[in-house]
Design a protein around this motif. Structure first.
Motif, PDB file in Angstrom:
ATOM      1  N   GLY A   1      -1.424   5.380   0.639  1.00 46.78           N
ATOM      2  CA  GLY A   1      -2.806   5.044   0.942  1.00 46.78           C
ATOM      3  C   GLY A   1      -3.521   4.254  -0.130  1.00 46.78           C
ATOM      4  N   ARG A   2      -2.825   3.877  -1.206  1.00 45.44           N
ATOM      5  CA  ARG A   2      -3.458   3.138  -2.302  1.00 45.44           C
ATOM      6  C   ARG A   2      -2.909   1.719  -2.378  1.00 45.44           C
ATOM      7  N   ASP A   3      -3.815   0.756  -2.464  1.00 48.67           N
ATOM      8  CA  ASP A   3      -3.420  -0.645  -2.630  1.00 48.67           C
ATOM      9  C   ASP A   3      -2.940  -0.842  -4.064  1.00 48.67           C
ATOM     10  N   GLU A   4      -1.670  -1.222  -4.229  1.00 53.55           N
ATOM     11  CA  GLU A   4      -1.108  -1.401  -5.560  1.00 53.55           C
ATOM     12  C   GLU A   4      -1.138  -2.860  -6.022  1.00 53.55           C
TER      13      GLU A   4
ATOM     14  N   VAL B   1       0.879  -1.172   0.000  1.00 53.48           N
ATOM     15  CA  VAL B   1       0.000   0.000   0.000  1.00 53.48           C
ATOM     16  C   VAL B   1       0.908   1.210   0.000  1.00 53.48           C
TER      17      VAL B   1
ATOM     18  N   ASP C   1      -8.793   4.523   7.331  1.00 57.91           N
ATOM     19  CA  ASP C   1      -7.869   3.718   6.537  1.00 57.91           C
ATOM     20  C   ASP C   1      -6.798   3.161   7.472  1.00 57.91           C
TER      21      ASP C   1
END
Length: 409
Positions: free
Chosen positions: A199-202, A196, A361
Motif C-alpha cells: 500500500g505504499r508508493d516506493e 506500490v 486506496d
C-alpha cells in the motif's frame, strides 16, 4: 417415506410460525456471516502479504543486519561496550561460502533533499549495487540500471523512482540530467518502474552506488544491511546457516548479528493473522452459541405448544423416534437455512471490505478470498449447532406420555 414425511411436517411448522422462525435464525445468520467474513478477510490478507513478498523478490531471501548499539536491560536502554559492523568483505565472504546466492544487495540509506532547477523535494536515498534490479525484481523503464563499473569507481550516478521523476522533473525526461542530492550533483542514468508495495508508493527513492554513499555521504566503509536473494526456496535455511558461519568467523560478536529469512517473516505474519482470526472467530462463535440457545428455546416452546398434537400422533401409532426425528429435523433445517443466509452475507461482507479498501486506496492489492472448504465447514458447523441444540427438546417431546399429552389444554 416416514423420514420425508417427518421432515415435511417439521417444515410445515416452521412456515406456520414465520416471524418466530426468522427471529430464531438471526443468531445463526450473524455467527456464520461473521465466521465467513473473518476467514475471507484473513485469507485475503495472508495472500496479499505473500504476493507482495514474491512480487518484490522477497519469496526467498536472507536479510543480515549488524547488532544494535543499544539494548534494553532492566527496563532501560544501555549502550553495548562494543560495536560490530557489516562490510563489503562480509558480502564477498557470503558468496565464497555458498553457491546458492543468486543476488546479494548491500544497503545504506538516509534522508535526501533533492533539487532540480528551482524545484526541491524530500526523498530518501539508498546505496546499493548492480544486483539491485535483479534481486528486487524491479526493472528500469527508462535509461539503464547501475553497473558494476558504477560501483567499482564510486560514480556519482543514480536511478530514481516514478514519484521523484514526476515531482522533481515534471514533464522533462530525466535520463542524462543532473539533480542535486544533499547539495551534491548526481547524473540520472535510469528511471524505475512504478511500484506500490504493502500500500505504499516506493517511487520516492533515489538509488546510488553504495561505494559512492560510503565515500561521499557517510565517510565510512560499513554497510547498514545485506539482503541475499535465492531462487531455490528449499535452500533458504542452508544459506542462513552459511551466513551465520561467516559472521562468527569474521566477527568477534558474530552471533549477535541479526539474520532473518523470508520464511520466518512469512511465518510470523501467518501467526499474527491466525491470532487475529482466532480472536475474531471466537467472538463469532459466541454468536453461534447464542443462536443455538435460541433454537433450543424456540423448540422447547414449540414442544409445549404442540403437546396435544404429539399426543394425537402417538395415539395414532407414531413411535418416539418419529416424534424425535420431527423436532430434530425442524431444528436442523432452521440452522441450515440460517447457515446458507449467513454464508451469503459473510461473502458479501468480505467483498464489501475489499471494495471499501479499494475506494480509499485504488492501488491496494488486497482481495477477499473465500475458500470452498470454509463455506462447507460453516455449513456443516451450523447444521451441527441445530442438531445439538435440537436434541433435548426433541427427546423431551418423544418421552411424552400420550394420555397426559391429550389431556393438555
Amino acid at each position: 417415506m416416514v423420514l420425508f414425511e417427518t421432515i415435511f411436517v417439521g417444515l410445515t411448522q416452521l412456515r406456520a410460525n414465520k416471524l418466530r422462525s426468522v427471529l430464531t435464525l438471526l443468531g445463526i445468520v450473524i455467527g456464520v456471516a461473521s465466521v465467513i467474513g473473518i476467514v475471507s478477510i484473513g485469507e485475503g490478507l495472508r495472500r496479499t502479504v505473500v504476493g507482495e513478498f514474491a512480487r518484490s523478490g522477497g519469496a526467498g531471501t536472507v536479510m543480515v543486519r549488524p547488532p544494535e548499539e543499544w539494548v534494553r536491560r532492566g527496563g532501560r536502554s544501555v549502550q553495548r561496550p562494543w560495536v560490530e559492523r557489516l562490510t563489503s568483505g562480509d558480502l564477498k565472504a557470503f558468496y565464497e561460502e555458498t553457491t546458492e546466492i543468486d543476488a546479494a544487495v548491500p544497503g545504506l540509506w538516509g534522508g535526501a533533499e533533492l533539487r532540480f532547477g528551482k524545484t526541491t523535494m524530500s526523498a530518501r536515498y539508498t546505496g546499493t549495487s548492480e544486483s539491485f534490479n535483479e534481486g528486487y525484481s524491479w526493472p528500469v523503464v527508462e535509461g539503464r540500471p547501475l553497473t558494476a563499473e558504477d560501483v567499482l569507481f564510486s560514480r556519482k550516478v543514480c536511478m530514481i523512482g516514478q514519484k521523484v521523476k514526476i515531482d522533481l522533473f515534471g514533464g522533462t525526461a530525466p535520463v542524462g540530467l543532473d539533480l542535486k542530492l544533499n547539495g551534491e550533483r548526481y547524473t540520472v542514468v535510469g528511471v524505475l518502474e512504478e511500484r506500490v508495495r504493502f500500500g505504499r508508493d516506493e517511487g520516492d527513492q533515489v538509488y546510488i552506488p553504495y561505494t559512492t554513499v560510503q565515500r561521499r555521504l557517510l565517510g565510512s566503509r560499513h554497510l547498514f544491511g545485506i539482503t541475499l536473494f535465492l531462487n531455490d526456496l528449499d535452500e533458504v535455511a542452508n544459506v542462513a546457516d552459511a551466513v551465520r558461519r561467516v559472521l562468527r568467523r569474521r566477527h568477534e560478536h558474530g552471533d549477535e548479528f541479526w539474520v532473518e529469512t523470508s520464511a520466518n517473516q512469512l511465518e510470523q505474519v501467518g501467526q499474527t493473522i491466525a491470532i487475529m482470526k482466532g480472536v475474531a472467530g471466537g467472538i463469532a462463535g459466541i454468536s453461534l452459541l447464542v443462536g443455538g440457545i435460541g433454537i433450543m428455546n424456540i423448540m422447547l416452546v414449540s414442544v409445549t405448544e404442540r403437546t396435544r398434537e404429539i399426543g394425537v400422533r402417538k395415539a395414532l401409532g407414531a413411535k418416539p423416534h418419529h416424534i424425535m426425528m420431527q423436532f430434530v429435523a425442524e431444528a436442523t433445517v432452521l440452522s441450515l437455512i440460517g447457515g446458507l443466509i449467513g454464508i451469503g452475507l459473510g461473502i458479501g461482507f468480505g467483498l464489501g471490505i475489499e471494495q471499501l479498501i479499494h475506494h480509499f486506496d485504488a492501488d491496494a492489492p488486497f482481495s477477499s478470498v473465500v475458500s470452498v472448504e470454509a463455506v462447507l465447514a460453516a455449513l456443516l458447523f451450523s447444521s451441527c449447532v441445530g442438531l445439538f441444540f435440537g436434541v433435548y427438546p426433541a427427546a423431551r417431546a418423544a418421552r411424552m406420555d400420550p394420555v397426559e399429552a391429550l389431556r393438555h389444554e
